[in-house]
Motif scaffolding. Structure first.
Motif, short mmCIF file in Angstrom:
data_model
loop_
_atom_site.label_atom_id
_atom_site.label_comp_id
_atom_site.label_asym_id
_atom_site.label_seq_id
_atom_site.Cartn_x
_atom_site.Cartn_y
_atom_site.Cartn_z
N CYS A 11 0.83 -1.20 0.00
CA CYS A 11 0.00 0.00 0.00
C CYS A 11 0.86 1.25 0.00
N HIS A 178 -2.30 6.74 12.10
CA HIS A 178 -3.69 6.26 12.12
C HIS A 178 -4.63 7.44 12.29
N TYR A 198 -9.09 4.48 12.70
CA TYR A 198 -8.82 3.71 11.48
C TYR A 198 -7.31 3.52 11.35
N ASP A 202 -5.12 2.38 6.10
CA ASP A 202 -6.32 2.78 5.35
C ASP A 202 -6.02 3.95 4.42
N HIS A 253 -8.33 1.01 -2.85
CA HIS A 253 -9.19 1.99 -2.20
C HIS A 253 -10.63 1.90 -2.71
N TYR A 256 -12.17 -0.83 -0.91
CA TYR A 256 -12.37 -0.39 0.48
C TYR A 256 -13.68 0.39 0.60
N PRO A 452 -6.04 -5.27 8.76
CA PRO A 452 -6.53 -4.27 7.80
C PRO A 452 -6.73 -4.84 6.41
N PRO A 465 -9.04 -5.08 0.98
CA PRO A 465 -9.32 -4.34 2.21
C PRO A 465 -10.31 -5.12 3.07
N PHE A 469 -16.28 -3.75 9.35
CA PHE A 469 -16.00 -2.47 10.01
C PHE A 469 -16.71 -2.41 11.37
#
Length: 740
Positions: A11, A178, A198, A202, A253, A256, A452, A465, A469
């Motif tokens: 990432c 984070h 998060y 992310d 992403h 995600y 993650p 991802p 959640f």
């Protein structure tokens, strides 16, 4: 979707600035800035003008314009490119509004190496009012917040009112990368994200860097298919889209957002002191596009909010910082007035504890442990002292998770989860330790932060991802509130004052008496060698030379000249020896101070130091120059060293700025030497005046690490004080306080 090995570092390495694709709601054309020949073009242009994209590669921009059916004057694109080439930036140009086949478009100009990029996107969106006219009222509402939390809540509310996304969040980045949702306004049917944390993965590091330069980012539809960018040039030289509005989104992403149920998103960067503080993150659960003007208005609000963030954060810190400064000032008075160091630090209304936000402090001095406030017991302190003796490499040591490093401290983590230690004497194991208690913190994550990513359902090694959640709570233990730079700076400053007081008030320097006596004996031996072993033969040479000149009448002129020079040389050598002897006696004798014309002295030093430096490269200012009393040679050496350093370490600033000035107070005259150079890392504060100690960031500058040690010794010999204030990349100010 592209496949990646299951490795989180992918990432951070993903080249998101060169995706080779754009989002589908617009099209892109890149033109060579000199020839105006089309070098890159998005494949989806065919959907807008019904002509294959490859037809235009290598063609002049006029070829494309003839197919676009642009209303109004001819050669609009050519004129726009000429305007771009003559502009310092594109702010005055963007967006350029045109009508293509009766449809409104915005052209957004950016650049990439040798190319000018034209991005065509719809000129209208679903906002049915003039966004820009609402900015003034919205900004006023945002800034009405009396504290930081209210400011953030107001910002989320006003942004949602302007752009009408389903959810608007204020997302703050923590030191480890984070993020946390610190404010939120949402539609009533949505579950709250407020307070959720998060993982840093992310929003990976390179994405955070792009957010610092590209202040807004829109993703119009996560389910649309990105369009490839074609070129007739080297396919291995992708177009840099770091500044692009249409830049395609990382497939990771996109997945995600899909996993979250988000169909479109919009973000606005928030910067504080040049760094990314956080984002205004806007989510919509249906596809959504807002025009450039709406985004630009939102960006302006983000910039205003960024400035307000800096101000409000500093405003809230001021009261606490002021209390620490006041305690440090009081403690400085006690150190100067009291005859006993331990009492000065622990027995008055302001103590060493009060110069930090610690709950307790311990002074270990003269074989005595003095405790103030909430601290471990003496047995535990003894264990901590042994650990510090083995693990404390520098004069200052601090951590906010001490029990993780020293396991026995887990038994008293409620007292000592954070420690800040300051060494006074390594030989005697004398030091001060400040303690902060454990701050148990329940952090609620949006999903398990340790997972993650997930493996694909088919078992393949594919980076996906996380899908879950669901709130996941982590209890953080053995950790205290972090030590601030202000606390560390005050501790460093106080250490210097304490050491200065010890050296000034003690009749003899502890533990160094034997070494000092040996040094004096060696100095005496050196003086004797000069006076006896050198002066005696010199006297003999001079005497015989004078006898030869007086008695030998047969000498020719050449011989007489040589003998005359020998006599003159011995006189000069004798004078030099006398001066050396006088200098060596300074180590024993008190200084006989005389009034020094500081204006004249500093001007002479300036002229010497700046010789050969072009005036435009250095702004050198001499302010007020009140006279002081001292040894002119030694004081000259002090200011020569400090001014030389200021000029040297600011030489790469444009322009370099150096200022020297003095202020005469009732008791002291304080001189300062200020530069705008490299600055000093806080971890080196305690070592600045140590012999042969140099910072890592000055390794490519000439120097030995001796100059400041000499300066400090001369200053102490004059019963004066020296200290400094510094910040990395900001510069340094050295202060010297001479008694009146």
């Amino acid at each position: 979707m592209s496949k990646y090995q299951v490795d989180l570092t992918n990432c951070d390495r993903e080249p998101i600035h060169i995706p080779g694709k754009i989002q589908a709601h617009g099209f892109l054309v890149a033109i060579n800035s000199k020839t105006f020949v089309i070098s890159y073009i998005s494949q989806n242009i065919k959907e807008f003008i019904e002509k294959d994209a490859r037809h235009f590669l290598g063609k002049p921009i006029n070829e494309l314009e003839s197919y676009l059916k642009i209303s109004g004057a001819k050669d609009q694109l050519t004129n726009l490119l000429n305007l771009a080439n003559n502009s310092k930036n594109f702010d005055s140009v963007n967006p350029y509004q045109i009508t293509i086949d009766q449809n409104s478009y915005n052209i957004i100009l950016t650049s990439s190496n040798t190319e000018l990029i034209l991005e065509f996107e719809p000129g209208t969106s679903d906002l049915n009012f003039d966004v820009q006219k609402t900015i003034g009222r919205s900004v006023s509402e945002i800034l009405s917040g009396k504290n930081l939390n209210t400011l953030l809540k107001n910002a989320a509310f006003e942004i949602k009112k302007i752009i009408s996304y389903d959810r608007v969040m204020l997302y703050k980045f923590h030191e480890d990368g984070h993020g946390e949702v610190v404010a939120e306004v949402k539609n009533d049917d949505l579950e709250p994200f407020l307070g959720l944390h998060y993982p840093a993965s992310d929003i990976p590091k390179q994405a955070r860097e792009l957010y610092k330069t590209n202040l807004t980012r829109i993703i119009a539809d996560v389910n649309s298919t990105s369009s490839a960018i074609l070129t007739f040039q080297d396919e291995n030289t992708p177009l840099d889209l770091g500044n692009s509005a249409l830049r395609a989104v990382s497939p990771v992403h996109i997945q995600y957002l899909k996993n979250m149920g988000v169909q479109s998103s919009f973000s606005i960067s928030l910067l504080a002191h040049g760094e990314l503080w956080g984002l205004i993150a806007c989510h919509n659960y249906t596809p959504r596009f807002i025009s450039y003007k709406a985004r630009d208005a939102s960006k302006l609000i983000g910039q205003i909010l960024s400035s307000a963030l800096e101000y409000r954060q500093e405003e809230e810190n001021t009261e606490n910082l002021s209390a620490l400064d006041n305690a440090a000032t009081e403690l400085s008075k006690y150190i100067k007035l009291d005859n006993e160091i331990s009492g000065a630090l622990t027995s008055h209304s302001a103590t060493i504890k009060d110069i930090t936000n610690a709950a307790g402090a311990v002074l270990v001095f003269n074989n005595t442990i003095s405790r103030i406030g909430i601290t471990p017991n003496e047995e535990q302190i003894e264990d901590i002292l042994l650990w510090l003796k083995s693990n404390m490499q520098n004069n200052i040591y601090y951590t906010n998770n001490f029990p993780e490093l020293f396991l026995p401290a887990q038994n008293y983590s409620n007292v000592a989860s954070g420690i800040l230690a300051c060494s006074l004497s390594r030989e005697l194991n004398e030091l001060i330790i400040w303690f902060k208690p454990e701050q148990l913190e329940a952090i609620t994550w949006a999903g398990n932060p340790e997972k993650p990513v997930e493996q694909a359902e088919n078992g393949s090694m594919q980076l996906l991802p996380r899908k879950s959640f669901e709130a996941w709570t982590q209890l953080v233990k053995n950790t205290s509130v972090r030590w601030s730079n202000k606390e560390i700076l005050l501790v460093v400053k106080m250490r210097e004052e304490i050491l200065d007081a010890i050296n000034r008030k003690a009749n003899e320097i502890r533990l160094l008496n034997d070494r000092l006596q040996l040094a004096y004996e060696e100095l005496d031996t050196f003086s004797y060698t000069i006076s006896h072993d050198l002066r005696t033969p010199l006297s003999t040479i001079k005497t015989y030379s004078e006898l030869l000149l007086a008695r030998n009448k047969s000498l020719d002129d050449s011989a007489k000249t040589i003998l005359t020079r020998i006599v003159a040389g011995t006189d000069k050598m004798n004078l030099l020896i006398k001066e050396i002897l006088r200098y060596t006696q300074l180590g024993k004798a008190d200084i006989e101070a005389a009034k020094i014309n500081m204006q004249l002295l500093l001007t002479e030093i300036k002229d010497e130091v700046v010789a050969g430096i072009k005036p435009e490269n250095l702004e050198f200012t001499i302010g007020k120059t009140p006279d002081i009393a001292g040894d002119k040679t030694m004081i000259g050496q002090v200011f020569t060293n400090l001014i030389n350093n200021a000029v040297k370490y600011s030489s790469r600033s444009v322009p370099a700025k150096v200022k020297v000035e003095g202020i005469a107070n009732h008791d002291e005259t304080i001189y300062s030497v200020t530069d705008n150079g490299l600055g000093i890392d806080v971890t080196y504060y305690s070592r600045v005046f140590e012999l042969f100690k140099r910072m890592d960031n000055v390794k490519d500058y000439e120097g030995t690490g001796v100059g400041l040690a000499i300066v400090k010794r001369i200053v102490e010999k004059h019963n004066a004080r020296i200290w400094f204030e510094s910040g990395l990349g900001i510069g340094t100010t050295f202060y010297i306080a001479f008694k009146n």
